[in-house]
Design a protein around this motif. Structure first.
Motif, short mmCIF file in Angstrom:
data_model
loop_
_atom_site.label_atom_id
_atom_site.label_comp_id
_atom_site.label_asym_id
_atom_site.label_seq_id
_atom_site.Cartn_x
_atom_site.Cartn_y
_atom_site.Cartn_z
N THR A 186 7.54 -13.48 3.38
CA THR A 186 8.73 -12.65 3.43
C THR A 186 9.82 -13.75 2.76
O THR A 186 10.22 -14.65 3.27
N ARG A 199 11.94 -9.09 1.72
CA ARG A 199 10.76 -8.33 1.17
C ARG A 199 9.50 -9.26 1.16
O ARG A 199 9.63 -10.42 1.08
N ARG A 200 8.20 -8.59 1.75
CA ARG A 200 7.00 -9.46 1.62
C ARG A 200 6.37 -9.29 0.47
O ARG A 200 5.92 -8.12 -0.08
N GLU A 229 4.86 -6.55 -4.18
CA GLU A 229 5.48 -6.29 -2.76
C GLU A 229 4.25 -5.83 -2.11
O GLU A 229 3.40 -4.76 -2.65
N ASP A 237 2.55 -4.37 1.87
CA ASP A 237 2.86 -3.78 3.35
C ASP A 237 1.53 -4.08 4.23
O ASP A 237 0.82 -4.86 4.07
N HIS A 238 1.71 -3.19 5.24
CA HIS A 238 0.64 -3.66 6.25
C HIS A 238 -0.67 -3.24 5.88
O HIS A 238 -1.71 -3.64 6.44
N THR A 239 -1.05 -2.81 4.80
CA THR A 239 -2.27 -2.32 4.07
C THR A 239 -3.09 -3.68 3.49
O THR A 239 -4.05 -3.63 2.98
N ARG A 240 -2.16 -4.71 3.28
CA ARG A 240 -2.75 -6.00 2.65
C ARG A 240 -3.77 -6.57 3.35
O ARG A 240 -3.98 -6.28 4.59
#
Length: 389
Positions: A336, A341-342, A374, A376-379
């Motif tokens: 992050t 932003r991650r 960028e 999200d949780h699906t990484r």
């Protein structure tokens, strides 16, 4: 599970496994007690104190009973020495006498789980420093002074600052509230029936005044010239020994020999394979734990020097070797940034294969190329490991 959780911290004198038939003193407040087996949210620790006349409802062998089963024919002389957290020192002399008459001494110290001050570890049972509770350190010091080899066994809910105790002991073992089968598990390690394969999920600090620290520290959170305090752990995250030995060879990235100074490359949405061959070079079967760490030496925010990205337990017979490979997705380098932003961004990474967070066996430099991405949780959150036959 209990057997795999026991960590052999040190064995400099090869005092372990214990040799059967030797006069053995088994001392300490937790040697013949179940207080150091179960955590504060187990029924006996959570509800049991309010019902002292009610049994705990399950069978929990003590370490002393388990050692008697593991070492039949061995003379085990038990002395309590002191309580977990009471200040009474009157039993220490009796424990010292037992140690002086023995060929080896097993000192079992640690915690009693409880809640809101009813224990030495558990919810609401905080401490001002990391010294062993009560007069347990005084007991261990007295045992070490006898000259009899001391095997230090710590059964606790938190890591304690062992300072010079572990270094002066013939061996040291850590078990964090190992459960209802904890007694047989620890006894199995001490007697040699179990070859230890546990690894520390937290570091064991060197000093009793050590501030809570994590191996996930940036450069200035580690030993450096800008501070007079050395935060280096006595035993680092991921540490653990075995009764056999292992050799690591043939480090490869994407099937190519890993060459120092010649970075491999992938894209910011790509992946690569990092691996090595592990061989059991000792005389008995054992399990090595190959750990994968990721470091990001240059980023827009301060990053840990290294963080665990995956691991593999590799079971090996004497002389056997197996290939271990990790699928490393660029997602694992996500962090992050200052804008919240991650992201995964271009740049160099260090991927290390290690036996602990400080015992690095090989480091490969990897270059991520392409646009900032960028995530999200699906990484990808972990690196999947494959162990060959």
């Amino acid at each position: 599970l209990a057997e795999e959780s026991v960590v052999l911290l040190a064995n400099p004198a090869d005092a372990l496994p214990l040799a059967g038939g030797r006069r053995t003193a088994v001392v300490g407040p937790l040697a013949a007690s179940t207080e150091g087996m179960l955590g504060c949210y187990s029924f006996p620790a959570h509800v049991g104190p309010a019902h002292p006349d009610t049994g705990i409802g399950i069978e929990v062998p003590t370490l002393l009973d388990a050692l008697r089963a593991e070492l039949p024919g061995t003379e085990l002389d038990h002395r309590r020495g002191c309580g977990v957290d009471d200040p009474d020192t009157s039993g220490i002399a009796d424990a010292v006498a037992a140690a002086e008459a023995a060929e080896v001494c097993v000192a079992v110290v640690g915690d009693r789980a409880g809640l809101f001050g009813r224990g030495t570890s558990g919810e609401g049972c905080d401490v001002a420093d990391l010294r062993l509770p009560g007069v347990q350190r005084q007991l261990v010091e007295a045992l070490l002074e006898t000259g009899t080899p001391v095997v230090l066994v710590v059964m606790s809910g938190r890591p304690y600052g062992l300072e010079d105790l572990a270094g002066r002991s013939a061996a040291a073992v850590q078990a964090f509230f190992p459960g209802e089968e904890g007694g047989p598990a620890v006894a199995g390690v001490l007697a040699g029936r179990v070859n230890p394969s546990g690894r520390l999920p937290v570091a064991v600090p060197r000093e009793i005044g050590a501030q809570p620290t994590s191996y996930l520290a940036p450069s200035l959170g580690r030993r450096s010239e800008v501070s007079s305090v050395d935060p280096t752990a006595l035993y680092p995250f991921g540490h653990g020994l075995s009764y056999t030995s292992f050799a690591w060879t043939d480090f490869r990235v994407d099937a190519r020999p890993a060459v120092s100074g010649d970075p491999s490359a992938t894209t910011t949405d790509g992946s690569l394979i990092l691996g090595c061959t592990v061989r059991n070079t000792g005389a008995r079967a054992g399990t090595e734990v190959v750990q994968l760490y990721l470091g990001d030496p240059v980023a827009r925010v301060s990053r840990p020097v290294r963080s665990l990205a995956g691991y593999a337990r590799v079971e090996l017979e004497p002389g056997q070797e197996r290939r271990v490979e990790f699928a490393v997705a660029a997602d694992l380098a996500a962090y992050t940034g200052p804008d919240g932003r991650r992201v995964v961004e271009a740049g160099d990474l260090d991927l290390s294969l290690a036996a602990s967070s400080e015992d690095i066996r090989h480091t490969s430099r990897v270059r991520l190329e392409g646009p900032t991405r960028e995530v999200d949780h699906t990484r990808h959150l972990v690196s999947e490991a494959a162990v060959g036959d």
